[in-house]
Design a protein around this motif. Structure first.
Motif, PDB file in Angstrom:
ATOM      1  N   ASN A 159       0.688  -1.248   0.131  1.00  0.00           N
ATOM      2  CA  ASN A 159       0.040   0.064   0.246  1.00  0.00           C
ATOM      3  C   ASN A 159       0.781   1.284   0.709  1.00  0.00           C
ATOM      4  OD1 ASN A 159       0.983   0.187   2.635  1.00  0.00           O
ATOM      5  ND2 ASN A 159      -0.501  -0.930   3.638  1.00  0.00           N
ATOM      6  N   GLU A 292      -5.752  -3.821  -8.174  1.00  0.00           N
ATOM      7  CA  GLU A 292      -6.022  -2.851  -7.843  1.00  0.00           C
ATOM      8  C   GLU A 292      -7.155  -1.372  -8.276  1.00  0.00           C
ATOM      9  OE1 GLU A 292      -5.993  -1.735  -3.728  1.00  0.00           O
ATOM     10  OE2 GLU A 292      -5.723  -4.365  -2.534  1.00  0.00           O
ATOM     11  N   VAL A 297      -9.898  -6.440  -6.699  1.00  0.00           N
ATOM     12  CA  VAL A 297      -9.600  -7.328  -6.229  1.00  0.00           C
ATOM     13  C   VAL A 297      -8.180  -8.133  -5.640  1.00  0.00           C
ATOM     14  CG1 VAL A 297     -10.461  -8.122  -3.787  1.00  0.00           C
ATOM     15  CG2 VAL A 297     -12.166  -6.318  -5.129  1.00  0.00           C
ATOM     16  N   ARG A 304      -6.209  -7.666   2.137  1.00  0.00           N
ATOM     17  CA  ARG A 304      -5.587  -7.491   1.363  1.00  0.00           C
ATOM     18  C   ARG A 304      -3.920  -7.348   0.918  1.00  0.00           C
ATOM     19  NH1 ARG A 304      -5.104  -1.161   1.103  1.00  0.00           N
ATOM     20  NH2 ARG A 304      -4.641  -0.832  -0.866  1.00  0.00           N
ATOM     21  N   ARG A 324     -14.156  -8.049  -9.523  1.00  0.00           N
ATOM     22  CA  ARG A 324     -14.012  -7.737  -8.202  1.00  0.00           C
ATOM     23  C   ARG A 324     -15.610  -9.104  -8.133  1.00  0.00           C
ATOM     24  NH1 ARG A 324     -14.231  -3.900  -4.644  1.00  0.00           N
ATOM     25  NH2 ARG A 324     -12.900  -2.688  -6.127  1.00  0.00           N
TER      26      ARG A 324
END
Ligand code: P6P
Length: 340
Positions: A159, A292, A297, A304, A324
């Motif tokens: 992330n 993403e 996803v 995640r 997704r």
């Protein structure tokens, strides 16, 4: 003479991005162009691998204990070379190298990014002419600019990614990369030797009819995965699917197809390999970031992928990623199987 200006090259596109964001310094654009250059050189050798004595094993094994083929070595050398002699990268991590490589020269130490990559993923497919790929992740370093980078600069969760991408050496050669502003694909035009924008703003369809998994491992999968796969198979008969099982055995090729057409790719944990096979930092993270950013996803079955905090450079993770709606359906099976 009419000059076709409709086609944007990768260099023009990254420079245009630079123009649109006044705060940008151009380092990321430069880094992406460096990777593009290395991949063009890799592409030349991949395309003639069957013609020259570049096939065959280089006679040693890499940190993964896998036989290293000469193309793996060549690809790694190309990426290290362009990044080490560029102006945008302080150091690298590679599937082919046990530890991080800290460049530690004045220019590199003043660079604000570090890069991780698998130089040639799917290399076992080289000898049988199946599509293979390069995957890469780009992080902003945590250590102070001006000093050599350190290992912790590489052990960041997905992330925190600034950019990530892949190159697929297939029927055509494509460079696909994502930033927080989206996913764009560039196809190599051999006549000018440039990657040209061919797939702007890639969006992963929310639903597809393709599931990608190595069926040979079926009885080693978690029960929920077995149930989901069986549901996909039954759909072909009962709900007018049909679902197709497509598995190339080359991560980049399988993910790329599903990204464009819709679908789900799974490399689950196995009864005798709890963390699965794929490497978190330079395989799972870049694919998850792209999926993403394209509206899909990506998880490890419970969280995640991009939220996993890495502890070691070559750690593995189970990987489920794609459309997704399909991922949502899978998560129900994985959750339910935990309760049985
Ligand atoms: P299996 C290729 O060796 C790779 O690392 C990925 O590209 C691919 O998705 C996976 O392994 C295939 O593994 O066990 O199904 O052959």
């Amino acid at each position: 003479m009419y000059i076709n200006r409709k086609v944007l090259t990768l260099d023009e596109f990254t420079i245009q991005q630079l123009r649109n964001f006044s705060s940008a310094t151009g380092e990321l654009s430069s880094l992406l162009r460096d990777i593009g250059l290395a991949s063009k050189r890799i592409n030349v050798e991949v395309n003639k691998a069957g013609l020259v004595d570049i096939l065959g094993e280089a006679g040693h094994t890499n940190v993964q204990g896998e036989d290293v083929k000469k193309l793996d070595v060549f690809a790694n050398q190309q990426l290290v070379g362009v990044l080490k002699h560029g102006i945008s990268c302080a150091g690298i991590g590679s599937e082919e190298i046990e530890g991080v490589e800290i460049f530690n020269d004045e220019v590199s130490n003043n660079s604000k990014y570090v890069c991780l990559f698998d130089p040639l993923d799917g290399s076992s497919n080289i000898d049988v002419n199946v599509s293979i790929g390069t995957t890469f992740s780009v992080y902003r370093r945590l250590s102070a600019v001006g000093q050599p980078c350190v290992e912790d600069d590489f052990l960041q969760p997905g992330n925190k990614l600034v950019a990530a991408g892949y190159v697929i050496y297939g029927s055509s050669t494509m460079f696909v990369y994502a930033t927080r502003r989206g996913v764009n694909g560039f196809t190599l035009d051999p006549s000018i030797g440039e990657f040209c924008l061919s797939h702007p703003d890639i969006q992963c369809p929310s639903v597809g009819t393709i599931y990608s998994v190595n069926h040979g491992n079926f009885f080693r999968f978690p029960k929920g995965v077995q149930q989901y796969i069986t549901a996909c198979q039954k759909r072909a008969v009962m709900d007018g699917g049909p679902y197709s099982q497509r598995y190339i055995g080359s991560l980049v090729a399988d993910v790329h197809r599903n990204l464009i057409k819709g679908g789900i790719f799974m490399y689950p944990s196995l009864t005798d390999q709890a963390t699965g096979k794929l490497r978190l930092l330079y395989e799972c993270n870049p694919m998850a970031f792209i999926i993403e950013r394209a509206g899909g996803v990506a998880t490890d079955g419970s969280q995640r992928i991009l939220d996993i905090v890495p502890t070691t450079l070559h750690q593995r993770s189970p990987f489920y990623g794609g459309s997704r709606d399909m991922m949502e359906e899978l998560s129900g099976y994985l959750t339910n199987s935990d309760m049985q």
